[in-house]
Write a protein that holds these residues in place. Structure first.
Motif, PDB file in Angstrom:
ATOM      1  N   THR A  19       9.759   4.305  -6.016  1.00 35.77           N
ATOM      2  CA  THR A  19       8.856   5.304  -5.934  1.00 35.77           C
ATOM      3  C   THR A  19       7.317   4.875  -6.565  1.00 35.77           C
ATOM      4  OG1 THR A  19       9.451   6.181  -8.104  1.00 35.77           O
ATOM      5  CG2 THR A  19      10.751   6.966  -6.265  1.00 35.77           C
ATOM      6  N   CYS A  20       6.305   5.501  -6.306  1.00 37.21           N
ATOM      7  CA  CYS A  20       5.076   5.035  -6.678  1.00 37.21           C
ATOM      8  C   CYS A  20       4.522   5.331  -7.941  1.00 37.21           C
ATOM      9  CB  CYS A  20       3.854   5.741  -5.497  1.00 37.21           C
ATOM     10  SG  CYS A  20       2.189   5.232  -6.064  1.00 37.21           S
ATOM     11  N   PRO A  21       4.291   4.520  -8.744  1.00 36.77           N
ATOM     12  CA  PRO A  21       3.961   4.728 -10.188  1.00 36.77           C
ATOM     13  C   PRO A  21       2.636   5.460 -10.375  1.00 36.77           C
ATOM     14  CG  PRO A  21       3.464   2.335  -9.549  1.00 36.77           C
ATOM     15  CD  PRO A  21       4.145   3.152  -8.476  1.00 36.77           C
ATOM     16  N   GLU A  22       1.757   5.730  -9.279  1.00 37.33           N
ATOM     17  CA  GLU A  22       0.580   6.261  -9.361  1.00 37.33           C
ATOM     18  C   GLU A  22       0.854   7.868  -8.928  1.00 37.33           C
ATOM     19  OE1 GLU A  22      -2.316   5.122 -10.330  1.00 37.33           O
ATOM     20  OE2 GLU A  22      -1.503   2.896 -10.703  1.00 37.33           O
ATOM     21  N   CYS A  23       1.428   8.081  -7.767  1.00 39.99           N
ATOM     22  CA  CYS A  23       1.792   9.317  -7.184  1.00 39.99           C
ATOM     23  C   CYS A  23       2.965   9.889  -7.121  1.00 39.99           C
ATOM     24  CB  CYS A  23       0.770   9.447  -5.945  1.00 39.99           C
ATOM     25  SG  CYS A  23       1.476   8.678  -4.535  1.00 39.99           S
ATOM     26  N   ASP A  24       4.037   8.896  -7.409  1.00 38.56           N
ATOM     27  CA  ASP A  24       5.459   9.628  -7.258  1.00 38.56           C
ATOM     28  C   ASP A  24       5.833   9.595  -5.885  1.00 38.56           C
ATOM     29  OD1 ASP A  24       6.850   9.536  -9.596  1.00 38.56           O
ATOM     30  OD2 ASP A  24       6.066  11.695 -10.047  1.00 38.56           O
ATOM     31  N   LYS A  43       0.792  -1.159   0.055  1.00 38.51           N
ATOM     32  CA  LYS A  43      -0.050  -0.085   0.171  1.00 38.51           C
ATOM     33  C   LYS A  43       0.779   1.284   0.004  1.00 38.51           C
ATOM     34  CE  LYS A  43      -3.853   1.919   2.243  1.00 38.51           C
ATOM     35  NZ  LYS A  43      -4.627   1.938   3.469  1.00 38.51           N
ATOM     36  N   CYS A  44       0.525   1.910  -0.828  1.00 41.69           N
ATOM     37  CA  CYS A  44       1.511   3.575  -0.819  1.00 41.69           C
ATOM     38  C   CYS A  44       0.771   4.286   0.106  1.00 41.69           C
ATOM     39  CB  CYS A  44       1.169   3.918  -2.445  1.00 41.69           C
ATOM     40  SG  CYS A  44       1.894   5.707  -2.539  1.00 41.69           S
ATOM     41  N   ASP A  45       1.785   4.554   0.740  1.00 40.83           N
ATOM     42  CA  ASP A  45       1.449   5.757   1.825  1.00 40.83           C
ATOM     43  C   ASP A  45       1.151   7.147   1.546  1.00 40.83           C
ATOM     44  OD1 ASP A  45       2.043   4.061   3.997  1.00 40.83           O
ATOM     45  OD2 ASP A  45       4.001   4.760   4.115  1.00 40.83           O
ATOM     46  N   GLY A  46       1.450   7.439   0.161  1.00 40.66           N
ATOM     47  CA  GLY A  46       1.154   8.654  -0.356  1.00 40.66           C
ATOM     48  C   GLY A  46      -0.281   8.833  -0.797  1.00 40.66           C
ATOM     49  N   CYS A  47      -0.762   7.873  -1.855  1.00 38.85           N
ATOM     50  CA  CYS A  47      -2.048   7.868  -2.319  1.00 38.85           C
ATOM     51  C   CYS A  47      -3.028   6.600  -1.667  1.00 38.85           C
ATOM     52  CB  CYS A  47      -1.903   7.732  -3.887  1.00 38.85           C
ATOM     53  SG  CYS A  47      -1.173   6.320  -4.589  1.00 38.85           S
ATOM     54  N   GLY A  48      -2.547   5.849  -1.233  1.00 38.46           N
ATOM     55  CA  GLY A  48      -3.313   4.646  -0.467  1.00 38.46           C
ATOM     56  C   GLY A  48      -3.622   3.571  -1.541  1.00 38.46           C
TER      57      GLY A  48
HETATM   58 ZN   LIG Z   1       1.039   6.376  -4.417  1.00 37.20          ZN
END
Ligand SMILES: [Zn+2]
Length: 290
Positions: A56-61, A37-42
């Motif tokens: 790094t997250c592919p969805e929100c960086d 689970k990404c802590d940035g975008c969930g």
């Molecule tokens: Zn993310």
């Protein structure tokens, strides 16, 4: 009554049977460890895609926390460690420090929260240091202060540029005044290094706070940060209570600080190696490989 109980039991058994034949969800089929689970975008993102993008997250960086070793591995062509082995000391006899220290070693698999190396980026020789916040939140005790200072001395003596990645909860409170003194010690080491006319690049990563922000991390010739990094001295809650007012949006985040001149630039982890390499070349450092 008996009939009711029987009826109740049968409903339960029907539900249980239904559950047995229910189509398993994707999360149940795919082992949990393939996703995180990404802590940035969930969002649930595949670990392989995160790894491919240097964590790094592919969805929100969002930039995931990485170890000091992982950072060196992704940045440098090759390197050798220049740290001395740490020896535990408890200078103010802080209760329970030794136990906590042992626990941190076990949990993180590290001997201390710093890694200092001599290595190469695209053939350019340099000294690189990274704090590691999986050990005591990367807090700066006497050992870390000493190793930071030594890395600057080491680089200065050899006429090498130095690159420091910070991530820290600040001074290590278990060492009291001795950890606060590391702020002065590391600042003097940076100043002396400056006399050798070599380049110091500081990069603050999430989170960099307290005595580390207030000493060597803010003294770079060039000061960079990773996107979204929390950078500050005291926590937002403490400041809010002190000034008894609302804090501006984005307070203590890298973007906020760059816009106000505290940072020179924000660099995505995927571009960090190229960016540092360009900076080194711009300052006259050349590859020592033919
Ligand atoms: Zn993310």
């Amino acid at each position: 009554m008996e009939q009711k109980a029987k009826k109740g039991r049968s409903i339960i058994s029907i539900i249980k049977n239904l559950r047995r034949f229910r189509k398993p969800s994707i999360r149940a089929v795919v082992p949990e460890r393939l996703f995180e689970k990404c802590d940035g975008c969930g969002e649930l993102v595949s670990k392989s895609s995160v790894e491919k993008r240097l964590f790094t997250c592919p969805e929100c960086d969002y930039h995931f926390n990485i170890s000091a070793k992982a950072r060196m591995d992704m940045l440098l062509d090759e390197y050798t460690v220049i740290n001395r082995l740490p020896r535990f000391t408890n200078p103010i006899d802080f209760p329970g420090y030794k136990v906590k220290y042992r626990e941190n070693r076990k949990k993180s698999g590290l001997k201390e929260g710093i890694l200092g190396v001599e290595g190469y980026i695209e053939g350019i020789r340099l000294v690189a240091v990274s704090l590691d916040n999986s050990f005591f939140m990367g807090s700066m005790g006497s050992y870390i202060g000493e190793e930071v200072a030594r890395a600057f001395e080491y680089a200065g003596k050899r006429d090498l540029p130095i690159l420091v990645f910070s991530t820290s909860g600040g001074a290590r409170m278990q060492e009291g005044i001795f950890s606060l003194m590391q702020m002065a010690k590391t600042s003097i080491a940076v100043d002396r290094y400056g006399e050798t006319r070599n380049l110091y690049i500081s990069c603050m990563t999430h989170p960099t706070t307290g005595g580390v922000t207030a000493s060597f991390a803010s003294l770079g010739d060039v000061i960079l940060a990773e996107p979204g990094a929390l950078i500050g001295f005291a926590g937002a809650r403490v400041i809010k209570e002190t000034i008894k007012g609302e804090l501006p949006k984005g307070f203590q985040r890298a973007e906020f600080l760059r816009d106000r001149g505290f940072l020179d630039d924000i660099v995505h982890r995927e571009h960090m190696r190229d960016y540092i390499h360009r900076l080194l070349k711009l300052h006259g450092y050349r590859s020592c490989r033919i």
